[in-house]
Enzyme design. Structure first.
Site, short mmCIF file in Angstrom:
data_model
loop_
_atom_site.label_atom_id
_atom_site.label_comp_id
_atom_site.label_asym_id
_atom_site.label_seq_id
_atom_site.Cartn_x
_atom_site.Cartn_y
_atom_site.Cartn_z
CE LYS A 1 3.56 -0.20 3.28
NZ LYS A 1 3.00 1.57 3.29
CE LYS B 1 -4.99 4.67 -13.05
NZ LYS B 1 -5.08 4.15 -14.37
N GLY C 1 0.89 -1.17 -0.22
CA GLY C 1 -0.09 0.06 -0.08
C GLY C 1 0.95 1.36 0.03
N PRO C 2 0.05 2.48 -0.26
CG PRO C 2 -1.30 4.06 -0.56
CD PRO C 2 -1.16 2.55 -0.50
CB SER D 1 -4.42 4.08 -17.46
OG SER D 1 -3.30 5.05 -16.75
#
Length: 827
Positions: free
Chosen positions: A365, A725, A359-360, A682
């Site tokens: 985490k 996104k 994850g970012p 994308s």
């Protein structure tokens, strides 16, 4: 002798040699391995000709060219040529004269060169300067031969019998212990006086090195004698102490180590190795250099948790309480951890599956790993892998190296004190790779439950069982982890937080944590909900909450300063105080302002720190139909821009674009934030929409963002990172999102609170994108981003009415969902 082998008088076959310089008058053996050199020597022997030996500059070059060879060499006679049974070729060559290359005639099939022979000019008998240098060089050579250990007597006699100054200089240069480049320098010195001086200088340096080496040998011998004397004296002292009945410190230390080895509960192989080293230590003198190395090894072996295992507390309800207490939201992640603990409860002896939290930054985490350890009642140990590029950091160094230590895995277990801790491998995606091996390959054995029960650290030299260790790794991006290593993990993805989740996290955790770190109480400093919302929306833009915590900390420090200065006794932080302390807002919703002119579309991008909106700008200028792409775009994104341009041109008639516009104007495609590299397919939909907006002079709706790959047939293809996104679009104030139809299944991963605030459109073709994203003809924007109607009022009003109806329907649906949730809560 065939005609083909004959060469003109000044043409010779060239043989490149490595690490050897043959001087005139000297006979040396030459080992030949390259086929072209073998053939060149054979041709020279057939033609009864000499060969031109040239030193090559880099010995690693297998097929040297003209630039790889020196220009001065030795013309030599092949005295004898031998082909051995093992395929090797040997030639005994006698140097005759120096030569200089005038030109290379050919290199294929054999190297042939036209040369100029350098004739040696012997000095006149009355030249006293040459004669003095000649005798001084002889004396210097005899001194060096006496200093050099193992020098042959024949060489000393040969030097004494040489009567020619040039022959003496060449003979000494042949056997002088200097680099081959310095011998080449002597060969290229044609003037005899200069050559004698150069050889004398280099020989003097060799003599100085030999004198120093002799001095060091003598001093070392003396030191060894002193150490031996000290050993005998210590042994006598130990014998005297035994006779007097006094204690022996070393015996006490050995007995203590023996007890620790017995109590450590080592494996059979580990105990055998430890007792072997203990025996070696008992036979060593106390002052021996290796004694400290053995002692350190035994301390590590006895401190490792060979048999110490902490008991798991696998209470599922308690574990859920701990996870809810430590973390807000992340329901799917918590459910996956609870499932893992439930399996452990049903089968405690099962093999541990390694977990990878992806994850970012700032989403929790590392703290989740601590919560897992607390829920299971295990010890927690962490090691960072960011920037690690040496395999020894994982497997340890061998004990033969000075300062050797075990690897990070064994050291972590030593710190934990148990054989089954929760071991966190932080920043797994930032592993390096260097000349000392690949640490990611070394981790394969550590993380594989089929292999890690016999993990062998280089320092220990014996297997250590890692099967009971629960490895939890963290990463920002999964693709940076090598495939075989990624296959060892059970991947759990952590999404970014929504605005509501950030608000709850700040209220429940971050404010209290920062108040505690600054020494403030909740009475002295408190935050209103509006102040927290302002911090989230206008001062941070991230997937996690790390920057939000920093901003809260900055406000707490300011309040602490005011209280210490006694200008205030307490402060309730409201939006006005936030702006006063932190300054003007750093982020604003700029989509409306950016999309105030045709040719600008809002795309969606995924980064390792979360999702973001991405503006695509297109501008036309007089030219010849070129397309310029800027903004540090990658190859894939450049191809998407080319495909979008081709699609626009193929649909020009359908879109109402005059074909001559393509040939009379250049198009500049730009993506702002040019210092940040951008790549991926994308952005194809946004690129196409921006180009159509530019050519048709219709604005792109500022409240709409889009993502999707396009094909040359106009199909909108699925892309990745939908969850990140969408959350990035929501944080940027976007109201509607256009997604590929095949990405509709990804909506289940998006939090319900985020889905309620956005309107989603799923498309299969670019025509649907244009219908949703472009405003009707006649729309325009003022400089402040507010739109006004210029013409086609009826069509605009119709569009506005439809948009209002959609928003009303969305709000009504949100209200129904909230009512149902409230009713479930009351029930």
């Amino acid at each position: 002798m065939s005609k083909e082998s004959e060469l003109p008088p000044d043409h010779y076959y060239v043989v490149p040699v490595r690490n050897m310089v043959l001087f005139p008058g000297v006979v040396l053996p030459l080992m030949i391995g390259r086929l072209r050199s073998v053939e060149a020597i054979r041709k020279a022997i057939q033609a009864d000709s000499r060969v031109a030996l040239l030193l090559q500059k880099d010995e690693a070059v297998e097929e040297p060219t003209e630039d790889d060879l020196y220009r001065v060499g030795t013309l030599s006679e092949v005295v004898r040529y031998i082909s051995a049974d093992d395929g090797r070729h040997h030639a005994i060559c006698q140097g005759e004269k120096r030569f200089r290359i005038l030109e290379f005639v050919s290199f294929d099939p054999l190297p042939i060169a036209r040369i100029e022979v350098i004739e040696e000019v012997e000095p006149e008998s009355e030249d006293t300067d040459i004669e003095a240098r000649f005798h001084a060089l002889k004396e210097q050579a005899h001194e060096v031969l006496e200093l050099a250990p193992g020098s042959p007597e024949d060489l000393s006699n040969a030097v004494a019998n040489i009567g020619s100054p040039s022959m003496l200089a060449d003979m000494i240069a042949t056997f002088m212990d200097v680099p081959v480049e310095e011998r080449q320098e002597v060969l290229e010195t044609f003037e005899l006086r200069d050559r004698l001086e150069l050889v004398a200088i280099k020989l003097g340096h060799v003599a100085e090195v030999l004198r120093l080496s002799k001095k060091i040998r003598e001093e070392t011998q003396g030191t060894l004698e002193d150490a031996q004397r000290e050993y005998y004296l210590r042994e006598q002292l130990r014998a005297i102490q035994r006779e007097l009945g006094e204690g022996d410190d070393k015996s006490s230390e050995l007995a203590d180590l023996d007890e620790k080895i017995t109590a450590a509960g080592m494996s059979e192989e580990g105990e055998k190795e430890s007792r072997k080293e203990l025996g070696r230590l008992s036979r060593m003198p106390e002052g021996a250099a290796e004694a400290s190395i053995v002692r350190t090894f035994l301390e590590v072996m006895t401190e490792l948790p060979w048999s110490k295992i902490s008991e798991d507390r696998l209470d599922i309800s308690r574990a859920r309480e701990i996870l809810d207490e430590d973390h807000y939201g992340l329901e799917k992640v918590k459910d996956r951890i609870i499932e893992f603990l439930a399996v452990r409860q049903l089968k405690p002896e099962g093999k541990s599956q390694s977990l990878c939290l992806v994850g970012p930054p700032g989403v929790g985490k590392t703290s989740l790993g601590k919560s897992i350890a607390r829920a299971m009642g295990r010890e927690f140990v962490r090691t960072s892998l960011g920037g690690v590029h040496d395999e020894a950091e994982v497997r340890g160094h061998r004990r033969t190296y000075v300062g050797a230590l075990p690897g990070n895995v064994i050291q972590g277990l030593r710190r934990a004190g148990t054989r089954n801790p929760v071991f966190m491998l932080d920043e797994m995606d930032k592993l390096g790779r260097g000349v000392h091996g690949d640490p990611s390959s070394a981790l394969l054995e550590v993380l594989d439950p089929e292999q890690n029960h016999t993990f062998r650290d280089n320092y220990l030299g014996v297997p250590f069982d890692l099967q009971r260790v629960l490895f939890v790794s963290t990463a920002n991006i999964l693709t940076s982890i090598p495939g075989p290593l990624r296959d060892r993990f059970e991947v759990i993805r952590l999404p970014g937080y929504t605005r509501e989740e950030k608000h709850q996290i700040a209220t429940r955790y971050l404010v209290d944590r920062r108040l505690d770190s600054t020494g403030l109480s909740s009475r002295q400093c408190s935050f209103t909900p509006e102040a927290i919302d302002l911090l989230i929306e206008s001062y941070t833009r991230e997937a996690g909450v790390r920057e939000l915590e920093r901003q809260i900390g900055a406000i707490c420090r300011h309040v602490a300063t005011r209280i210490v200065e006694k200008s205030r006794r307490s402060m309730k932080v409201r939006p006005a105080q936030v702006k006063e302390i932190l300054g003007p807002p750093r982020f604003e919703r700029e989509a409306a302002m950016r999309c105030s002119t045709p040719g600008v579309a809002t795309g969606l991008a995924w980064t390792r720190v979360g999702g973001e909106i991405l503006f695509v700008e297109a501008m036309a200028m007089p030219g010849k139909g070129r397309v310029i792409k800027t903004g540090q775009l990658g190859d894939v994104m450049k191809e998407s821009a080319t495909a979008a341009m081709s699609l626009v041109r193929s649909h020009a008639k359908q879109l109402g674009i005059p074909s001559e516009r393509f040939d009379k104007f250049d198009i500049h495609l730009h993506m702002p934030a040019g210092a940040i590299p951008k790549d991926g397919p994308s952005a194809g939909v946004a690129l196409y929409t921006a180009l159509v907006s530019l050519y048709t002079e219709r604005l792109v709706r500022s409240e709409v963002a889009m993502t999707g790959e396009i094909s040359l047939r106009g199909l909108v293809l699925p892309v990745g990172g939908i969850k990140e996104k969408v959350l990035g679009a929501l944080a940027a104030g976007i109201e509607e999102v256009i997604l590929p139809k095949r990405n509709e299944v990804d909506l289940i991963d998006i939090p319900e609170s985020a889905r309620d605030q956005l309107e989603f459109h799923f498309v299969e073709h670019v025509d649907q994108v244009l219908e949703l994203a472009l405003t009707p003809p006649g729309f325009e924007c003022s400089s402040d981003g507010k739109r006004r109607v210029k013409k086609n009022t009826r069509q605009v009003k119709k569009k506005r009415t439809a948009a209002t109806a959609r928003k009303a329907t969305r709000k009504k649906g949100n209200g129904r969902r909230k009512s149902k949730r409230a009713a479930r809560g009351r029930d």
